[in-house]
Write a protein that holds these residues in place. Structure first.
Motif: not given
Length: 306
Positions: A129-157
């Motif tokens: 539930h993230a909301r990102i704003h940039v200057p000049g748009l105090p009332l309008l979000s640049l982007i809103e997302v429900g949920q984003v996840t990322s993962k990187a796994t580097c196991a030996a061998g």
């Protein structure tokens, strides 16, 4: 009788002692040869991992470009060899909004984690539930997302793996959009600006993995008034990892076996051809000593009788 008995006892003791010495020497020599090896030790590289929930590289021009403010923000950036985790929910920039603190991101949950051990390296992010704003748009979000996840796994061998997932809706400059993997999504809003979004960008090599849940290229200039002209890039859920380096394997040092041939064997015949085991030379040597000692005892006994 007493003289014969007293004389033969030392001969028997000599024979038994000599045989025991030869047979006991065999295992000692073999054990020494089997344990002779070289072992090289080196500290293994445990790999690396990094994660960041939000990273911005934006140029903000205010008041018809009379004021330029670089908007460089990182939220919950962590790096390992040492395991680390951060869970801040807000990224703020001071001195942009009429000198007031400006909130770039707000979220219900925002975490980044990087873990490194001898078994591998792993990095992950979660943004809800993230909301990102940039200057000049105090009332309008640049982007809103429900949920984003990322993962990187580097196991030996194992082959490194990277992934990014998106759950819930996405809204860009007030418009609901559907993001697809493998191609950018462009959103243009007249009088506001445009945003190009890449979703789930991943990359792997033989030892590394990287993923970015969302990458945005932003160009915003509300009503073309040049009150706040914002251009640059913004990344959500960036993770990287590098697997541990393989430890060098040391080869055991070669030990040459002594050149021992069985007594009385024809020239060129080896132990393998006669079916002899590795202890055969020592058994044969013991038998020779026994025969010699027995012969000496018999000869001494006959000389004593005479």
């Amino acid at each position: 009788m007493n003289a014969n008995t007293n004389f033969r006892m030392p001969a028997r003791r000599f024979t038994a002692t000599a045989a025991a010495t030869v047979l006991a020497a065999g295992p000692v020599v073999l054990a020494g040869a089997g344990s002779a090896s070289a072992h090289a030790s080196a500290d293994a590289d445990h790999g690396r991992a990094s994660a960041v929930v939000l990273r911005t590289g934006l140029d903000v021009s205010l008041l018809n470009k009379t004021v330029n403010v670089p908007l460089a923000v990182s939220l919950n950036e962590v790096r390992a060899p040492q395991s680390a985790e951060r869970t801040a929910l807000t990224a703020r920039l001071d001195g942009v909004d009429a000198g007031q603190p400006f909130s770039v991101l707000r979220a219900d949950a925002a975490s980044a984690k990087a873990t490194v051990s001898a078994s591998g390296a792993e990095a992950s992010t979660n943004l809800t539930h993230a909301r990102i704003h940039v200057p000049g748009l105090p009332l309008l979000s640049l982007i809103e997302v429900g949920q984003v996840t990322s993962k990187a796994t580097c196991a030996a061998g194992r082959k490194p793996v990277a992934s990014a997932t998106l759950l819930g809706g996405v809204t860009v400059l007030g418009k609901k959009v559907t993001l697809t993997v493998g191609g950018p999504t462009e959103v243009k809003v007249p009088g506001v600006g445009e945003v190009r979004i890449d979703f789930s960008r991943t990359r792997t090599t033989s030892r590394t993995a990287a993923a970015a849940a969302l990458e945005l290229k932003v160009s915003v200039n509300p009503l073309k008034l040049n009150v706040a002209d914002v251009e640059g890039t913004l990344t959500l859920g960036s993770v990287t990892c590098e697997s541990p380096a393989a430890a060098p394997v040391s080869a055991p040092a070669s030990v040459s076996a002594p050149d021992i041939k069985p007594q009385g064997a024809p020239a060129g015949s080896g132990l393998a051809e006669t079916g002899g085991a590795s202890t055969t030379p020592f058994v044969v040597g013991g038998a020779v000593v026994l025969l010699a000692a027995g012969g000496a005892a018999v000869a001494l006994g006959r000389r004593h009788r005479s």
